[in-house]
Design a protein around this motif. Structure first.
Motif, PDB file in Angstrom:
ATOM      1  N   ASN A 202      25.855  56.823  49.072  1.00  0.00           N
ATOM      2  CA  ASN A 202      25.590  57.917  48.138  1.00  0.00           C
ATOM      3  C   ASN A 202      26.430  59.135  48.511  1.00  0.00           C
ATOM      4  O   ASN A 202      26.002  60.032  49.244  1.00  0.00           O
ATOM      5  N   VAL A 203      27.648  59.147  47.988  1.00  0.00           N
ATOM      6  CA  VAL A 203      28.580  60.230  48.324  1.00  0.00           C
ATOM      7  C   VAL A 203      28.138  61.556  47.710  1.00  0.00           C
ATOM      8  O   VAL A 203      28.545  62.626  48.186  1.00  0.00           O
ATOM      9  N   LEU A 204      27.314  61.508  46.653  1.00  0.00           N
ATOM     10  CA  LEU A 204      26.821  62.749  46.049  1.00  0.00           C
ATOM     11  C   LEU A 204      25.887  63.470  47.006  1.00  0.00           C
ATOM     12  O   LEU A 204      26.007  64.686  47.215  1.00  0.00           O
ATOM     13  N   ARG A 205      24.965  62.748  47.588  1.00  0.00           N
ATOM     14  CA  ARG A 205      24.072  63.362  48.583  1.00  0.00           C
ATOM     15  C   ARG A 205      24.849  63.818  49.813  1.00  0.00           C
ATOM     16  O   ARG A 205      24.500  64.824  50.428  1.00  0.00           O
ATOM     17  N   THR A 249      34.253  70.903  37.939  1.00  0.00           N
ATOM     18  CA  THR A 249      35.627  70.526  37.569  1.00  0.00           C
ATOM     19  C   THR A 249      36.181  69.438  38.485  1.00  0.00           C
ATOM     20  O   THR A 249      36.823  68.479  38.017  1.00  0.00           O
ATOM     21  N   SER A 250      35.952  69.566  39.785  1.00  0.00           N
ATOM     22  CA  SER A 250      36.515  68.598  40.753  1.00  0.00           C
ATOM     23  C   SER A 250      35.485  67.602  41.271  1.00  0.00           C
ATOM     24  O   SER A 250      35.789  66.816  42.165  1.00  0.00           O
ATOM     25  N   LEU A 251      34.274  67.612  40.697  1.00  0.00           N
ATOM     26  CA  LEU A 251      33.179  66.805  41.259  1.00  0.00           C
ATOM     27  C   LEU A 251      33.518  65.327  41.326  1.00  0.00           C
ATOM     28  O   LEU A 251      33.406  64.700  42.391  1.00  0.00           O
ATOM     29  N   LYS A 252      33.944  64.751  40.220  1.00  0.00           N
ATOM     30  CA  LYS A 252      34.217  63.305  40.210  1.00  0.00           C
ATOM     31  C   LYS A 252      35.385  62.939  41.132  1.00  0.00           C
ATOM     32  O   LYS A 252      35.331  61.917  41.841  1.00  0.00           O
ATOM     33  N   SER A 253      36.410  63.755  41.150  1.00  0.00           N
ATOM     34  CA  SER A 253      37.546  63.465  42.039  1.00  0.00           C
ATOM     35  C   SER A 253      37.156  63.642  43.505  1.00  0.00           C
ATOM     36  O   SER A 253      37.644  62.914  44.383  1.00  0.00           O
ATOM     37  N   ASP A 254      36.256  64.591  43.796  1.00  0.00           N
ATOM     38  CA  ASP A 254      35.774  64.784  45.170  1.00  0.00           C
ATOM     39  C   ASP A 254      35.001  63.555  45.642  1.00  0.00           C
ATOM     40  O   ASP A 254      35.179  63.082  46.780  1.00  0.00           O
ATOM     41  N   LEU A 255      34.144  63.046  44.780  1.00  0.00           N
ATOM     42  CA  LEU A 255      33.350  61.871  45.123  1.00  0.00           C
ATOM     43  C   LEU A 255      34.245  60.647  45.293  1.00  0.00           C
ATOM     44  O   LEU A 255      34.067  59.853  46.228  1.00  0.00           O
ATOM     45  N   ARG A 256      35.222  60.520  44.405  1.00  0.00           N
ATOM     46  CA  ARG A 256      36.156  59.393  44.484  1.00  0.00           C
ATOM     47  C   ARG A 256      36.975  59.476  45.772  1.00  0.00           C
ATOM     48  O   ARG A 256      37.246  58.463  46.422  1.00  0.00           O
ATOM     49  N   GLY A 257      37.368  60.664  46.144  1.00  0.00           N
ATOM     50  CA  GLY A 257      38.143  60.846  47.371  1.00  0.00           C
ATOM     51  C   GLY A 257      37.378  60.414  48.609  1.00  0.00           C
ATOM     52  O   GLY A 257      37.943  59.794  49.518  1.00  0.00           O
ATOM     53  N   MET A 258      36.079  60.722  48.664  1.00  0.00           N
ATOM     54  CA  MET A 258      35.268  60.312  49.811  1.00  0.00           C
ATOM     55  C   MET A 258      35.147  58.790  49.892  1.00  0.00           C
ATOM     56  O   MET A 258      35.206  58.200  50.975  1.00  0.00           O
ATOM     57  N   GLU A 259      35.000  58.160  48.733  1.00  0.00           N
ATOM     58  CA  GLU A 259      34.906  56.693  48.710  1.00  0.00           C
ATOM     59  C   GLU A 259      36.215  56.052  49.160  1.00  0.00           C
ATOM     60  O   GLU A 259      36.208  55.085  49.943  1.00  0.00           O
TER      61      GLU A 259
END
Length: 343
Positions: A202-205, A249-259
């Motif tokens: 859970n990269v969001l948490r 604005t960068s939320l989805k790309s931030d989560l993708r980057g962590m994955e």
């Protein structure tokens, strides 16, 4: 007279052959004696060499236990017998030590996980040794630090010194590990280091926890100092009161980057002997997952405990300031499943 001469000549003729035979016989006996002498000398030399070799083997056996007692001989490359420069392992010198590294990312439960491991009487995990930048300036400084740790010459409050059966530390992916993957992978394989990947699905948490932790570093909410781990429900409640505002604005790309970072790490160090533990699975069933780690390190199973307390519990809507925006942005995406997960 003629008869006497003939007789004399006859006697002479009959006497000479034995003299020649005697000379030949003597030469033959001398040759046989020489050959026998050489053979005996060669046998003696071989026996002396065998004695020297047996002494050498005995010395080696004295220095290191016999591997014949190990059922799984595939584990031999992962057994080490350190000789620390700073102390004597005394009666534990013959006990093998396994080397390990907890490879993780910040806010993935690595602090809690490490305290659990350190509650094992045979495990010494020395924290984030590569936090200071000077220890990871280049490959040489990294190797020197690793050698100190794995030679038992690194002292922390978690060090059990003489009779440690497993020695290791935490290594965050952003602490030089991803900058020198080939060299570190080779070091791990050459030294027989066991890698424990501790990751968070859970990269969001994880992102919420990172932002809250960054705020805590500045605010120093507890006794005026920054704390990375809490040991009471009161401290956890105090820290969880802060609600970060996520960048939509960068939320989805931030989560993708962590994955992607986690995927790259698994790919870089895939050739090592490793096990993958996910934080969510550890939360669900800590006993089973810790048994898996103990078995991976070939250590006796024990009841492992920790006094650390989870900070962000319950629904994410209670921990994100702009929850409605976040919910709208991630609904219908691959990250929607993280919106309702409790960990």
């Amino acid at each position: 007279m003629a008869e006497l001469l003939w007789s004399f000549n006859k006697d002479t003729l009959t006497i000479k052959p034995p003299k020649k035979s005697s000379l030949v016989l003597r030469l033959m006996l001398s040759a046989i004696a020489m050959v026998c002498g050489i053979y005996i000398c060669s046998i003696c030399l071989k026996q002396m060499n065998l004695q020297n070799k047996s002494k050498f083997f005995l010395f080696e056996d004295f220095q290191r236990p016999c591997y014949d007692t190990i059922t799984d001989r595939s584990q031999i490359p992962y057994l080490h017998y350190p000789k620390p420069k700073t102390f004597n392992r005394s009666e534990c010198a013959g006990n093998p030590v396994r080397l390990f590294a907890i490879v993780s990312m910040q806010r993935s439960g690595s602090g809690w996980f490490e305290t659990l491991l350190n509650s094992h009487v045979n495990i010494s995990s020395n924290g984030e040794i590569f936090g200071p930048k000077f220890r990871r300036n280049n490959v040489s400084s990294i190797v020197q630090t690793l050698d100190r740790v794995y030679n038992l010459d690194w002292f922390t409050s978690s060090s059990k010194n003489e009779c440690s059966a497993a020695i290791g530390f935490k290594w965050m992916l952003n602490q030089g590990l991803m900058q020198h993957p080939k060299e570190i992978e080779q070091y791990f394989n050459d030294r027989g280091v066991n890698v424990i990947f501790l990751l968070r699905r859970n990269v969001l948490r994880r992102l919420v926890s990172m932002l809250a932790n960054a705020f805590d570093k500045d605010a120093k909410l507890i006794n005026g100092v920054h704390v990375s781990h809490v040991h009471s429900p009161e401290e956890a409640n105090l820290l969880s009161e802060y609600k970060p505002k996520l960048n939509i604005t960068s939320l989805k790309s931030d989560l993708r980057g962590m994955e992607l970072t986690a995927v790259k790490a698994l790919d870089y160090f895939n050739s090592t002997r490793h096990v993958i533990i996910y934080y969510e699975d550890l939360i669900k069933d800590p006993t089973q997952k810790l048994i898996e780690v103990e078995d991976f390190l070939k250590l006796p199973r024990m009841n492992l405990t920790s006094q650390q307390v989870k900070i962000h519990k319950g629904s994410l809507s209670e921990h994100i300031e702009n929850w409605e925006e976040v919910n709208k942005t991630l609904t219908g995406t691959t990250y929607e499943k993280f919106l309702q997960a409790d960990y």
